[in-house]
Design a protein around this motif. Sequence first.
Motif, PDB file in Angstrom:
ATOM      1  N   GLY A 143      -3.980  -7.994  33.325  1.00  0.00           N
ATOM      2  CA  GLY A 143      -2.892  -7.875  32.360  1.00  0.00           C
ATOM      3  C   GLY A 143      -3.363  -8.331  30.994  1.00  0.00           C
ATOM      4  N   ILE A 144      -2.632  -7.892  29.980  1.00  0.00           N
ATOM      5  CA  ILE A 144      -2.977  -8.253  28.603  1.00  0.00           C
ATOM      6  C   ILE A 144      -1.722  -8.762  27.904  1.00  0.00           C
ATOM      7  CG2 ILE A 144      -2.631  -5.879  27.811  1.00  0.00           C
ATOM      8  CD1 ILE A 144      -4.867  -6.346  25.760  1.00  0.00           C
ATOM      9  N   ALA A 145      -1.897  -9.818  27.136  1.00  0.00           N
ATOM     10  CA  ALA A 145      -0.776 -10.371  26.373  1.00  0.00           C
ATOM     11  C   ALA A 145      -1.291 -10.892  25.043  1.00  0.00           C
ATOM     12  CB  ALA A 145      -0.109 -11.513  27.146  1.00  0.00           C
ATOM     13  N   VAL A 146      -0.480 -10.706  24.036  1.00  0.00           N
ATOM     14  CA  VAL A 146      -0.734 -11.295  22.723  1.00  0.00           C
ATOM     15  C   VAL A 146       0.529 -12.054  22.362  1.00  0.00           C
ATOM     16  CG1 VAL A 146      -1.260 -10.879  20.298  1.00  0.00           C
ATOM     17  CG2 VAL A 146      -2.251  -9.386  22.067  1.00  0.00           C
ATOM     18  N   ILE A 147       0.427 -13.365  22.364  1.00  0.00           N
ATOM     19  CA  ILE A 147       1.583 -14.208  22.066  1.00  0.00           C
ATOM     20  C   ILE A 147       1.437 -14.749  20.637  1.00  0.00           C
ATOM     21  CG2 ILE A 147       2.989 -16.166  22.819  1.00  0.00           C
ATOM     22  CD1 ILE A 147       2.698 -13.925  24.963  1.00  0.00           C
ATOM     23  N   GLY A 148       0.348 -15.456  20.409  1.00  0.00           N
ATOM     24  CA  GLY A 148       0.028 -15.888  19.058  1.00  0.00           C
ATOM     25  C   GLY A 148       0.758 -17.100  18.538  1.00  0.00           C
ATOM     26  N   LEU A 149       1.435 -17.832  19.403  1.00  0.00           N
ATOM     27  CA  LEU A 149       2.151 -19.009  18.920  1.00  0.00           C
ATOM     28  C   LEU A 149       1.360 -20.302  19.098  1.00  0.00           C
ATOM     29  CD1 LEU A 149       5.701 -18.142  20.304  1.00  0.00           C
ATOM     30  CD2 LEU A 149       4.852 -17.853  17.964  1.00  0.00           C
ATOM     31  N   GLU A 150       0.392 -20.313  20.008  1.00  0.00           N
ATOM     32  CA  GLU A 150      -0.317 -21.544  20.332  1.00  0.00           C
ATOM     33  C   GLU A 150      -1.366 -21.911  19.293  1.00  0.00           C
ATOM     34  OE1 GLU A 150      -1.159 -18.703  22.193  1.00  0.00           O
ATOM     35  OE2 GLU A 150       0.491 -18.700  23.580  1.00  0.00           O
ATOM     36  N   VAL A 151      -2.095 -20.919  18.810  1.00  0.00           N
ATOM     37  CA  VAL A 151      -3.191 -21.134  17.863  1.00  0.00           C
ATOM     38  C   VAL A 151      -3.040 -20.097  16.751  1.00  0.00           C
ATOM     39  CG1 VAL A 151      -5.704 -21.112  17.569  1.00  0.00           C
ATOM     40  CG2 VAL A 151      -4.726 -21.952  19.711  1.00  0.00           C
ATOM     41  N   PRO A 152      -3.082 -20.511  15.489  1.00  0.00           N
ATOM     42  CA  PRO A 152      -2.919 -19.556  14.391  1.00  0.00           C
ATOM     43  C   PRO A 152      -4.187 -18.737  14.120  1.00  0.00           C
ATOM     44  CG  PRO A 152      -3.260 -21.735  13.482  1.00  0.00           C
ATOM     45  CD  PRO A 152      -3.212 -21.884  14.982  1.00  0.00           C
ATOM     46  N   HIS A 153      -4.659 -18.068  15.156  1.00  0.00           N
ATOM     47  CA  HIS A 153      -5.851 -17.227  15.086  1.00  0.00           C
ATOM     48  C   HIS A 153      -5.629 -16.156  16.161  1.00  0.00           C
ATOM     49  CE1 HIS A 153     -10.521 -17.231  14.617  1.00  0.00           C
ATOM     50  NE2 HIS A 153     -10.158 -16.077  15.173  1.00  0.00           N
ATOM     51  N   THR A 154      -5.618 -14.912  15.767  1.00  0.00           N
ATOM     52  CA  THR A 154      -5.349 -13.829  16.711  1.00  0.00           C
ATOM     53  C   THR A 154      -6.175 -13.991  17.977  1.00  0.00           C
ATOM     54  OG1 THR A 154      -4.763 -12.257  14.973  1.00  0.00           O
ATOM     55  CG2 THR A 154      -5.534 -11.332  17.046  1.00  0.00           C
ATOM     56  N   HIS A 155      -5.503 -13.854  19.118  1.00  0.00           N
ATOM     57  CA  HIS A 155      -6.204 -13.901  20.397  1.00  0.00           C
ATOM     58  C   HIS A 155      -5.451 -13.085  21.435  1.00  0.00           C
ATOM     59  CE1 HIS A 155      -3.517 -17.393  20.245  1.00  0.00           C
ATOM     60  NE2 HIS A 155      -3.498 -17.417  21.573  1.00  0.00           N
ATOM     61  N   VAL A 156      -6.239 -12.402  22.241  1.00  0.00           N
ATOM     62  CA  VAL A 156      -5.735 -11.559  23.313  1.00  0.00           C
ATOM     63  C   VAL A 156      -6.010 -12.290  24.625  1.00  0.00           C
ATOM     64  CG1 VAL A 156      -6.078  -9.355  24.497  1.00  0.00           C
ATOM     65  CG2 VAL A 156      -6.177  -9.451  21.995  1.00  0.00           C
ATOM     66  N   HIS A 157      -4.970 -12.421  25.448  1.00  0.00           N
ATOM     67  CA  HIS A 157      -5.122 -13.003  26.778  1.00  0.00           C
ATOM     68  C   HIS A 157      -5.397 -11.874  27.763  1.00  0.00           C
ATOM     69  CE1 HIS A 157      -3.252 -17.006  25.873  1.00  0.00           C
ATOM     70  NE2 HIS A 157      -2.625 -16.300  24.940  1.00  0.00           N
ATOM     71  N   LEU A 158      -6.463 -11.992  28.534  1.00  0.00           N
ATOM     72  CA  LEU A 158      -6.740 -11.092  29.651  1.00  0.00           C
ATOM     73  C   LEU A 158      -6.535 -11.921  30.917  1.00  0.00           C
ATOM     74  CD1 LEU A 158     -10.015  -9.367  28.377  1.00  0.00           C
ATOM     75  CD2 LEU A 158      -7.653  -8.516  28.207  1.00  0.00           C
ATOM     76  N   VAL A 159      -5.545 -11.512  31.719  1.00  0.00           N
ATOM     77  CA  VAL A 159      -5.148 -12.324  32.860  1.00  0.00           C
ATOM     78  C   VAL A 159      -5.245 -11.504  34.148  1.00  0.00           C
ATOM     79  CG1 VAL A 159      -3.305 -13.745  33.845  1.00  0.00           C
ATOM     80  CG2 VAL A 159      -3.547 -13.588  31.354  1.00  0.00           C
ATOM     81  N   PRO A 160      -6.111 -11.922  35.087  1.00  0.00           N
ATOM     82  CA  PRO A 160      -6.153 -11.249  36.377  1.00  0.00           C
ATOM     83  C   PRO A 160      -4.790 -11.379  37.071  1.00  0.00           C
ATOM     84  CG  PRO A 160      -8.083 -12.644  36.089  1.00  0.00           C
ATOM     85  CD  PRO A 160      -7.122 -12.982  34.986  1.00  0.00           C
ATOM     86  N   LEU A 161      -4.252 -10.258  37.525  1.00  0.00           N
ATOM     87  CA  LEU A 161      -2.908 -10.251  38.102  1.00  0.00           C
ATOM     88  C   LEU A 161      -2.898  -9.817  39.559  1.00  0.00           C
ATOM     89  CD1 LEU A 161      -0.952  -8.404  35.252  1.00  0.00           C
ATOM     90  CD2 LEU A 161      -1.141 -10.875  35.606  1.00  0.00           C
TER      91      LEU A 161
END
Length: 130
Positions: free
Chosen positions: A81-99
Amino acid sequence: MASVFTKIINGEIPAFKIAENEDYMAFLDVFPLVKGHTLVIPKQEVDKIFEMDKSLYLGLMDFAYDVAQAVEKAIPCIRVGIAVIGLEVPHTHVHLVPLNTIQDINFTNTKLKLENEEMIEIAEKIKSFL
């Protein structure tokens, strides 16, 4: 002030790196939802993903695609899965999460606490598929 991710890029903070090129980096999340939870970032510090230059954004997605393919081969899962939340760190980051279930990408779940040796092993396994 540099973000924690910029400090990782600059080598000021250690990370379990998976992949890196001139513009992007991928490394394991140190507060993973599941084993193999990976972050993909642009090296250019941009707070919000849609503030990025379109070519940088497209490059980020292309880089994330290759990393996700390796994650899916390395970590037993139904999909990545992929998620972009962007609230934790003020630097763009994409989460790749095995689901394996929808709950695997629930960011309110308690984060895993993995030993360094296990994180190294996971990173090396993912790298082996790149």
